[in-house]
Design a protein around this motif. Structure first.
Motif, PDB file in Angstrom:
ATOM      1  N   ALA A 277       0.850  -1.197   0.000  1.00 49.18           N
ATOM      2  CA  ALA A 277       0.000   0.000   0.000  1.00 49.18           C
ATOM      3  C   ALA A 277       0.882   1.242   0.000  1.00 49.18           C
ATOM      4  CB  ALA A 277      -0.918  -0.001   1.222  1.00 49.18           C
ATOM      5  N   LYS A 278       0.424   2.268  -0.668  1.00 56.95           N
ATOM      6  CA  LYS A 278       1.177   3.522  -0.678  1.00 56.95           C
ATOM      7  C   LYS A 278       1.108   4.155   0.706  1.00 56.95           C
ATOM      8  CE  LYS A 278       0.391   4.248  -5.504  1.00 56.95           C
ATOM      9  NZ  LYS A 278       1.050   4.937  -6.500  1.00 56.95           N
TER      10      LYS A 278
ATOM     11  N   ASP B 176       0.541   7.025   1.734  1.00 58.65           N
ATOM     12  CA  ASP B 176      -0.587   7.916   1.975  1.00 58.65           C
ATOM     13  C   ASP B 176      -1.938   7.231   1.789  1.00 58.65           C
ATOM     14  OD1 ASP B 176      -0.384   7.612  -0.750  1.00 58.65           O
ATOM     15  OD2 ASP B 176      -0.670   9.735  -1.214  1.00 58.65           O
ATOM     16  N   ALA B 177      -1.909   5.905   1.581  1.00 61.54           N
ATOM     17  CA  ALA B 177      -3.152   5.159   1.359  1.00 61.54           C
ATOM     18  C   ALA B 177      -3.241   3.942   2.277  1.00 61.54           C
ATOM     19  CB  ALA B 177      -3.242   4.726  -0.101  1.00 61.54           C
TER      20      ALA B 177
END
Length: 163
Positions: A18-19, A21-22
């Motif tokens: 997952a990124k 910021d996500a």
């Protein structure tokens, strides 16, 4: 014979892909210091504290077992962070072209199993040989997206197999 519910860490419990910021909902950041990891910075992981209870509930009477290259560190670092008791551990040692399949086959020894992991497609030949050798035994490989970690969909699949 009591079935097994096998559990990997990176991917299923730690959605490492997952990124930053996500981060998936319900996950909290943890930082672990590990031997062999950079001394300047700890290993960042996202873990969902609700996964422990959810996995125990989904397992029912099945035996929940760590199937992770974290091996025994899963019991001292990951389990406490998500509310799991000390679990049995499959020891992998050095994995090669057979990945985790050979060690899981030895550990399972004819027991039905459901396995949560994100890497079943890394070694397709070893996977196919593993499944062929288990003909007649429940051997459900539940792939978890390493961008999201375990979701209600994977938990439902586990319950359907073990129910």
């Amino acid at each position: 014979m009591r079935p097994l519910l096998l559990l990997d860490v990176d991917g299923p419990l730690n959605p490492f892909a997952a990124k930053a910021d996500a981060k998936p909902a319900g996950f909290h950041e943890h930082k672990f210091r590990l031997a062999g990891w950079s001394r300047r910075r700890p290993l960042r992981m996202w873990l969902n504290p609700g996964h422990g209870r959810a996995l125990l509930d989904a397992a029912g009477s099945a035996e929940l077992v760590w199937a992770t290259t974290w091996e025994h560190k899963a019991n001292t670092m990951i389990g406490p962070a998500i509310g799991l008791p000390v679990l049995p551990v499959i020891e992998f040692g050095q994995t090669g072209t057979e990945w985790k399949f050979a060690a899981v086959a030895r550990y399972a020894r004819g027991r039905p199993l459901v396995w949560l992991d994100d890497d079943f497609d890394m070694y397709t030949k070893a996977r196919d040989e593993f499944l062929s050798a288990r003909t007649g035994l429940m051997s459900e490989l539940v792939r978890v997206d390493p961008h999201t970690g375990i979701t209600q969909a994977e938990l439902a699949a586990v319950r359907a197999c073990l129910g």
